[in-house]
Write a protein that holds these residues in place. Structure first.
Motif, short mmCIF file in Angstrom:
data_model
loop_
_atom_site.label_atom_id
_atom_site.label_comp_id
_atom_site.label_asym_id
_atom_site.label_seq_id
_atom_site.Cartn_x
_atom_site.Cartn_y
_atom_site.Cartn_z
N THR A 28 -49.95 64.70 -19.25
CA THR A 28 -50.79 64.11 -18.22
C THR A 28 -51.24 62.69 -18.55
O THR A 28 -51.56 61.92 -17.64
CB THR A 28 -52.02 64.99 -17.95
OG1 THR A 28 -52.74 65.16 -19.17
CG2 THR A 28 -51.61 66.34 -17.42
N THR A 31 -49.45 59.85 -16.74
CA THR A 31 -49.55 59.79 -15.29
C THR A 31 -50.57 58.75 -14.85
O THR A 31 -51.71 58.79 -15.28
CB THR A 31 -49.93 61.16 -14.72
OG1 THR A 31 -48.93 62.12 -15.06
CG2 THR A 31 -50.06 61.10 -13.20
N GLY A 33 -50.61 57.87 -11.33
CA GLY A 33 -50.88 58.17 -9.95
C GLY A 33 -50.33 59.52 -9.55
O GLY A 33 -49.37 60.01 -10.13
N MET A 34 -50.94 60.12 -8.56
CA MET A 34 -50.47 61.38 -8.01
C MET A 34 -50.44 61.27 -6.50
O MET A 34 -51.15 60.46 -5.91
CB MET A 34 -51.34 62.54 -8.48
CG MET A 34 -51.30 62.76 -9.99
SD MET A 34 -52.24 64.18 -10.55
CE MET A 34 -51.23 65.52 -9.91
N TRP A 53 -55.03 57.66 -10.64
CA TRP A 53 -55.79 58.61 -11.41
C TRP A 53 -57.07 58.05 -12.02
O TRP A 53 -58.11 58.69 -12.00
CB TRP A 53 -54.92 59.22 -12.52
CG TRP A 53 -55.55 60.39 -13.16
CD1 TRP A 53 -56.11 60.47 -14.40
CD2 TRP A 53 -55.73 61.68 -12.56
NE1 TRP A 53 -56.62 61.71 -14.62
CE2 TRP A 53 -56.40 62.49 -13.51
CE3 TRP A 53 -55.38 62.22 -11.32
CZ2 TRP A 53 -56.73 63.81 -13.24
CZ3 TRP A 53 -55.71 63.54 -11.06
CH2 TRP A 53 -56.38 64.32 -12.02
N THR A 54 -56.99 56.86 -12.58
CA THR A 54 -58.15 56.30 -13.28
C THR A 54 -59.23 55.77 -12.35
O THR A 54 -60.42 55.91 -12.65
CB THR A 54 -57.72 55.18 -14.23
OG1 THR A 54 -57.00 54.19 -13.50
CG2 THR A 54 -56.84 55.73 -15.35
N ARG A 72 -59.39 63.71 -6.50
CA ARG A 72 -59.04 64.31 -7.78
C ARG A 72 -60.28 64.64 -8.59
O ARG A 72 -61.33 64.01 -8.43
CB ARG A 72 -58.09 63.42 -8.60
CG ARG A 72 -58.75 62.42 -9.57
CD ARG A 72 -59.14 61.18 -8.88
NE ARG A 72 -59.46 60.08 -9.78
CZ ARG A 72 -60.69 59.62 -9.96
NH1 ARG A 72 -61.71 60.17 -9.31
NH2 ARG A 72 -60.88 58.57 -10.75
N SER A 74 -61.00 64.69 -12.39
CA SER A 74 -60.43 64.29 -13.67
C SER A 74 -60.66 65.34 -14.76
O SER A 74 -59.79 65.57 -15.60
CB SER A 74 -61.02 62.95 -14.11
OG SER A 74 -60.68 61.93 -13.20
N ASN A 77 -58.10 67.95 -14.27
CA ASN A 77 -56.72 67.48 -14.11
C ASN A 77 -56.11 68.03 -12.83
O ASN A 77 -54.97 68.51 -12.82
CB ASN A 77 -55.86 67.85 -15.31
CG ASN A 77 -56.15 66.99 -16.52
OD1 ASN A 77 -56.43 65.80 -16.40
ND2 ASN A 77 -56.05 67.57 -17.70
N VAL A 79 -55.65 67.51 -8.49
CA VAL A 79 -55.70 66.68 -7.30
C VAL A 79 -55.75 67.59 -6.09
O VAL A 79 -55.16 68.68 -6.10
CB VAL A 79 -54.50 65.71 -7.23
CG1 VAL A 79 -53.19 66.48 -7.09
CG2 VAL A 79 -54.67 64.72 -6.09
N ALA A 98 -46.26 63.42 -9.37
CA ALA A 98 -46.90 62.54 -10.34
C ALA A 98 -45.98 61.37 -10.64
O ALA A 98 -44.76 61.52 -10.68
CB ALA A 98 -47.23 63.29 -11.62
#
Length: 123
Positions: A28, A31, A33-34, A53-54, A72, A74, A77, A79, A98
């Protein structure tokens, strides 16, 4: 490589709501982006929404803007795809994806796919 498992798909009546989940495990940390896609029988796989993601920055396809929301958690983990005002034409297999690359617009370079979850909207 990241492992993705979707859940939450079911039969729902038109006008109803549904929230899909995608749990990520494995690599993970790579990654960035999802995203969510869907594919109906005989049709191309369609991009729906993505999230960085961030930062949590989101982007939506015009076709689902105002009805679908990607988010999401975090810590988990995971989404999500919140779908409201569902229509029969939303019936499809919904896939989580992902990417290890930064995306722009509807372009999303998929590194990992989930197995999909069936969403059926009855009229």
């Amino acid at each position: 490589q990241v492992r993705l498992v979707e859940s939450g798909g079911r039969l729902v009546q038109a006008g109803g709501s549904l929230r899909l989940s995608c749990a990520a495990s494995g690599r993970t940390f790579s990654t960035v982006g999802m995203a969510w896609f869907r594919q109906a029988p005989g049709k191309e796989r369609e991009f729906l929404a993505r999230i960085m993601w961030t930062t949590g920055t989101t982007y939506y396809a015009d076709s689902v803007k105002s009805r679908f929301t990607i988010s999401r958690d975090s810590a988990k983990n995971t989404v999500y795809l919140q779908m409201n005002s569902l229509k029969p034409e939303d019936t499809a297999v919904y896939y989580c994806a992902a990417s290890e690359s930064y995306s722009r617009g509807t372009n999303f370079a998929v590194n990992s796919w989930g197995q999909g979850t069936q969403v059926t909207v009855s009229s």
